[in-house]
Design a protein around this motif. Structure first.
Motif, PDB file in Angstrom:
ATOM      1  N   ARG A  17      35.682  13.370   7.625  1.00 23.91           N
ATOM      2  CA  ARG A  17      34.592  14.255   7.208  1.00 23.91           C
ATOM      3  C   ARG A  17      33.997  14.957   8.422  1.00 23.91           C
ATOM      4  N   ALA A  18      33.276  16.041   8.167  1.00 19.86           N
ATOM      5  CA  ALA A  18      32.538  16.695   9.258  1.00 19.86           C
ATOM      6  C   ALA A  18      31.351  15.803   9.630  1.00 19.86           C
ATOM      7  N   VAL A  19      30.967  15.823  10.907  1.00 16.52           N
ATOM      8  CA  VAL A  19      29.761  15.084  11.313  1.00 16.52           C
ATOM      9  C   VAL A  19      28.584  15.718  10.573  1.00 16.52           C
ATOM     10  N   PRO A  20      27.720  14.896   9.888  1.00 17.22           N
ATOM     11  CA  PRO A  20      26.612  15.515   9.127  1.00 17.22           C
ATOM     12  C   PRO A  20      25.609  16.217  10.044  1.00 17.22           C
ATOM     13  N   GLU A  21      24.973  17.236   9.501  1.00 17.47           N
ATOM     14  CA  GLU A  21      23.938  17.980  10.241  1.00 17.47           C
ATOM     15  C   GLU A  21      22.582  17.366   9.908  1.00 17.47           C
ATOM     16  N   PRO A  22      21.732  17.073  10.904  1.00 19.03           N
ATOM     17  CA  PRO A  22      20.394  16.571  10.552  1.00 19.03           C
ATOM     18  C   PRO A  22      19.541  17.709   9.997  1.00 19.03           C
ATOM     19  N   GLY A  23      18.951  17.503   8.817  1.00 16.09           N
ATOM     20  CA  GLY A  23      18.103  18.523   8.200  1.00 16.09           C
ATOM     21  C   GLY A  23      16.685  18.462   8.759  1.00 16.09           C
ATOM     22  N   TYR A  24      15.772  19.121   8.066  1.00 11.64           N
ATOM     23  CA  TYR A  24      14.351  19.160   8.458  1.00 11.64           C
ATOM     24  C   TYR A  24      13.800  17.725   8.566  1.00 11.64           C
ATOM     25  N   LYS A  25      13.224  17.408   9.704  1.00 20.45           N
ATOM     26  CA  LYS A  25      12.667  16.065   9.978  1.00 20.45           C
ATOM     27  C   LYS A  25      13.679  14.941   9.751  1.00 20.45           C
ATOM     28  N   GLU A  26      14.946  15.236  10.026  1.00 18.43           N
ATOM     29  CA  GLU A  26      15.987  14.198   9.950  1.00 18.43           C
ATOM     30  C   GLU A  26      16.591  13.970  11.336  1.00 18.43           C
ATOM     31  N   ILE A  27      17.207  12.801  11.486  1.00 18.07           N
ATOM     32  CA  ILE A  27      17.788  12.420  12.771  1.00 18.07           C
ATOM     33  C   ILE A  27      19.262  12.087  12.569  1.00 18.07           C
ATOM     34  N   LEU A  28      20.105  12.563  13.498  1.00 19.97           N
ATOM     35  CA  LEU A  28      21.532  12.218  13.468  1.00 19.97           C
ATOM     36  C   LEU A  28      21.760  11.040  14.418  1.00 19.97           C
ATOM     37  N   ILE A  29      22.418  10.018  13.895  1.00 24.30           N
ATOM     38  CA  ILE A  29      22.579   8.754  14.635  1.00 24.30           C
ATOM     39  C   ILE A  29      24.058   8.404  14.743  1.00 24.30           C
ATOM     40  N   LYS A  30      24.479   8.007  15.952  1.00 21.59           N
ATOM     41  CA  LYS A  30      25.842   7.481  16.130  1.00 21.59           C
ATOM     42  C   LYS A  30      25.761   5.991  15.812  1.00 21.59           C
ATOM     43  N   THR A  31      26.518   5.553  14.810  1.00 20.68           N
ATOM     44  CA  THR A  31      26.364   4.191  14.287  1.00 20.68           C
ATOM     45  C   THR A  31      26.874   3.149  15.290  1.00 20.68           C
ATOM     46  N   ALA A  32      26.049   2.120  15.522  1.00 18.96           N
ATOM     47  CA  ALA A  32      26.506   0.982  16.339  1.00 18.96           C
ATOM     48  C   ALA A  32      27.034  -0.104  15.400  1.00 18.96           C
ATOM     49  N   ILE A  65      20.509   7.772  18.857  1.00 23.40           N
ATOM     50  CA  ILE A  65      20.207   9.144  18.420  1.00 23.40           C
ATOM     51  C   ILE A  65      21.089  10.140  19.184  1.00 23.40           C
ATOM     52  N   VAL A  66      21.749  11.034  18.419  1.00 23.41           N
ATOM     53  CA  VAL A  66      22.559  12.073  19.082  1.00 23.41           C
ATOM     54  C   VAL A  66      22.000  13.473  18.849  1.00 23.41           C
ATOM     55  N   ALA A  67      21.179  13.671  17.816  1.00 21.74           N
ATOM     56  CA  ALA A  67      20.578  15.000  17.608  1.00 21.74           C
ATOM     57  C   ALA A  67      19.344  14.859  16.714  1.00 21.74           C
ATOM     58  N   LEU A  68      18.402  15.771  16.931  1.00 23.12           N
ATOM     59  CA  LEU A  68      17.177  15.784  16.131  1.00 23.12           C
ATOM     60  C   LEU A  68      17.169  17.036  15.273  1.00 23.12           C
ATOM     61  N   GLY A  69      16.810  16.881  13.986  1.00 22.57           N
ATOM     62  CA  GLY A  69      16.651  18.044  13.118  1.00 22.57           C
ATOM     63  C   GLY A  69      15.346  18.756  13.455  1.00 22.57           C
ATOM     64  N   GLU A  70      15.089  19.821  12.721  1.00 17.27           N
ATOM     65  CA  GLU A  70      13.907  20.649  12.962  1.00 17.27           C
ATOM     66  C   GLU A  70      12.619  19.841  12.775  1.00 17.27           C
ATOM     67  N   ASP A  71      11.680  20.015  13.681  1.00 19.28           N
ATOM     68  CA  ASP A  71      10.306  19.494  13.537  1.00 19.28           C
ATOM     69  C   ASP A  71      10.161  17.971  13.561  1.00 19.28           C
ATOM     70  N   VAL A  72      11.187  17.244  14.014  1.00 19.26           N
ATOM     71  CA  VAL A  72      11.084  15.770  14.029  1.00 19.26           C
ATOM     72  C   VAL A  72       9.868  15.314  14.840  1.00 19.26           C
ATOM     73  N   ASN A  73       9.661  15.929  16.002  1.00 21.40           N
ATOM     74  CA  ASN A  73       8.573  15.470  16.881  1.00 21.40           C
ATOM     75  C   ASN A  73       7.299  16.311  16.747  1.00 21.40           C
ATOM     76  N   SER A  74       7.139  16.995  15.612  1.00 22.33           N
ATOM     77  CA  SER A  74       5.959  17.871  15.476  1.00 22.33           C
ATOM     78  C   SER A  74       4.701  17.065  15.142  1.00 22.33           C
ATOM     79  N   GLY A  75       4.876  15.828  14.685  1.00 21.95           N
ATOM     80  CA  GLY A  75       3.723  14.992  14.334  1.00 21.95           C
ATOM     81  C   GLY A  75       3.592  13.817  15.278  1.00 21.95           C
ATOM     82  N   VAL A  76       3.629  12.603  14.721  1.00 21.46           N
ATOM     83  CA  VAL A  76       3.391  11.403  15.536  1.00 21.46           C
ATOM     84  C   VAL A  76       4.619  10.941  16.321  1.00 21.46           C
ATOM     85  N   PHE A  77       5.808  11.404  15.952  1.00 22.30           N
ATOM     86  CA  PHE A  77       7.022  10.843  16.568  1.00 22.30           C
ATOM     87  C   PHE A  77       7.317  11.416  17.946  1.00 22.30           C
ATOM     88  N   ASP A  78       8.016  10.611  18.729  1.00 22.18           N
ATOM     89  CA  ASP A  78       8.499  11.076  20.030  1.00 22.18           C
ATOM     90  C   ASP A  78       9.915  10.526  20.202  1.00 22.18           C
TER      91      ASP A  78
END
Ligand SMILES: NC(=O)c1ccc[n+]([C@@H]2O[C@H](COP(=O)([O-])OP(=O)(O)OC[C@H]3O[C@@H](n4cnc5c(N)ncnc54)[C@H](O)[C@@H]3O)[C@@H](O)[C@H]2O)c1
Ligand SMILES: [Zn+2]
Ligand SMILES: [Zn+2]
Length: 343
Positions: A17-32, A65-78
Motif C-alpha cells: 500500500r501507499a504510505v498513508p498521509e496524515p490529515g488535519y491534526k493527524e500524525i504519521l507514525i513508523k510502527t515499532a 513520528i515521521v510526519a505531522l499533519g496540518e495544525d497538529v501543534n497549533s494548540g497544546v501539543f508540541d
C-alpha cells in the motif's frame, strides 16, 4: 509499504500500500511494535461489534513520528518528527449521551483503530489523531511500551474497584491482562495478591512479575474468600467459581470478555445477603496518560511479559499461537526483518 489486511471475516492478506498521509491534526507514525490480544482474534472472526472490512488490525501500538499533519501543534501539543510515542486506539464521537456524561468508552459511535472502522498498526506506517498520541521518554523501550495500551485498560479496571489498604485480591487468568491487574493490585493497596491459571507456564511468568501466591485452582489457596476477585479469563467456569470466592461486602469484577451469547450462574441470594458488588470495565477511560507514567516508572515487569515478536509475513502464525495460549505477550514488529523469541 506493507500492511496486514483483514480483507473479510476469517481472511487476511499481506498487501502493498501507499504510505498513508496524515490529515488535519493527524500524525504519521513508523510502527515499532503492536501487541496481539484476544480482540484481534474477535475482529478477525467477525465477532467484534461494528467491524468494517477491509481493516488493518493492531491497536496496542508504539512507534516513531515521521510526519505531522496540518495544525497538529497549533494548540497544546508540541510533537516533533523523531518523537517516540504510544497510541490510544479509542476514538469517540464527542456528541452522544455517554461522551457528554464522561463515559466516552461507552460512546455509541466508539471506534478503535484496528478494531472497528479505522486502520490499525499492523503495517509499516500508520496515522492517528494527535489527541490519541502520547510522547514517551527517549530512553523508554519502544517495543516493551506496546504494553501501555493494555495497561491503560487495567488502570481503568482498578478505577472502578475499591482501592483499600490491606485488601486481599484474587485474579483469575495469568495472561497479559491478569498479570497487569495483579501487578497493579499492590499499588491499589492489596496486602496479598493471589493469581489462578490452569496453565502452569503462565504462573511461572506471574512469579517473574513478583506475584507471590500462584495456583492452578483457588482451592489450593490458604484462604476461602477475598475482598476483590477479578476475572481476566472470560471463561464461564472461571467466572462462576470466582463469584463464590468474594467476601461479604466484597467486589467481583468482570474484566474478561465472555462470549456475547453465554450466560453464567451465580447465587442472587449471596449477592443480596453478602452485599456483593459486581462491576464491569470496558477498555480505556481517561487512563492512557497514567498508563504512560506508570509504565515509565517501572510499575510492571514488561520484559518478563513479552515472549515473541513476529514480522508482518508471520502475522497468521502469531494469531494461531495466541489462540493456542502459547508464549506470553506476542507482538508484531512491522519494520523487523525476522521474527524473534525472548526466553
Ligand atoms: N475489559 C477490558 O477492557 C479488557 C481489555 C483487554 C482484554 N480483555 C479481556 O481480558 C481477558 C484476558 O485477556 P488476555 O490477553 O490476558 O488473554 P489470555 O488468553 O492471554 O489469558 C487468559 C488466561 O486465562 C487462563 N484461563 C482460561 N480459563 C481458565 C480457568 N477456567 N481458570 C483459570 N484460568 C483460566 C488461560 O490459561 C490464560 O492464561 C480476555 O477475555 C480479553 O478479551 C478485557
Ligand atoms: Zn488489546
Ligand atoms: Zn459518543
Amino acid at each position: 509499504m506493507r500492511a496486514v489486511v483483514f480483507t473479510s471475516e476469517g481472511e487476511l492478506a499481506l498487501e502493498e500500500r501507499a504510505v498513508p498521509e496524515p490529515g488535519y491534526k493527524e500524525i504519521l507514525i513508523k510502527t515499532a511494535a503492536v501487541g496481539i490480544c484476544g480482540t484481534d482474534t474477535h475482529v478477525f472472526d467477525g465477532e467484534f461489534e461494528g467491524t468494517v472490512f477491509p481493516l488493518v488490525p493492531g491497536h496496542e501500538a508504539t512507534g516513531t513520528i515521521v510526519a505531522l499533519g496540518e495544525d497538529v501543534n497549533s494548540g497544546v501539543f508540541d510533537f516533533q518528527v523523531g518523537d517516540h510515542v504510544a497510541v490510544n486506539p479509542s476514538t469517540t464521537c464527542g456528541e452522544c449521551e455517554f461522551c457528554l456524561n464522561g463515559h466516552q468508552n461507552l460512546c455509541r459511535f466508539w471506534n478503535g483503530l484496528g478494531v472497528v472502522a479505522s486502520d490499525g498498526a499492523s503495517q509499516e506506517y500508520f496515522t492517528a489523531p494527535a489527541s490519541n498520541v502520547y510522547k514517551l521518554k527517549p530512553e523508554t523501550d519502544l517495543y516493551e511500551a506496546a504494553l501501555i495500551e493494555p495497561l491503560a485498560c487495567a488502570i481503568r479496571g482498578w478505577d472502578v474497584l475499591p482501592r483499600r489498604l490491606g485488601d486481599h485480591v484474587l485474579v483469575y487468568g495469568a495472561g497479559t491482562m491478569g498479570l497487569l491487574m495483579a501487578q497493579l493490585a499492590t499499588r491499589a493497596g492489596a496486602s496479598t495478591v493471589t493469581i489462578v491459571d490452569l496453565n502452569e507456564a503462565r504462573l511461572k511468568t506471574a512469579e517473574e512479575c513478583g506475584i507471590e501466591l500462584r495456583y492452578t485452582s483457588a482451592d489450593e489457596a490458604d484462604r476461602e474468600k477475598w475482598d476483590v476477585v477479578i476475572d481476566c479469563t472470560g471463561n464461564i467456569r472461571a467466572i462462576e467459581d470466582a463469584l463464590t470466592r468474594v467476601k461479604p461486602a466484597g467486589f467481583f469484577q468482570d474484566f474478561g470478555v465472555a462470549p456475547a451469547d453465554r450466560t453464567a450462574q451465580f447465587s442472587p441470594f449471596r449477592v443480596y445477603r453478602d452485599e456483593i458488588s459486581i462491576v464491569g470495565t470496558m477498555a480505556v477511560l481517561n487512563s492512557f496518560g497514567r498508563a504512560v507514567e506508570l509504565f515509565e516508572a517501572g510499575a510492571i515487569n514488561a520484559t518478563a511479559m513479552i515472549s515473541h515478536s513476529f514480522t508482518l509475513d508471520d502475522y497468521s502464525q502469531a494469531l494461531e499461537m495466541f489462540r493456542k495460549g502459547e508464549g506470553r505477550k506476542l507482538q508484531i514488529r512491522p519494520n523487523d526483518t525476522e521474527s524473534r523469541v525472548f526466553l
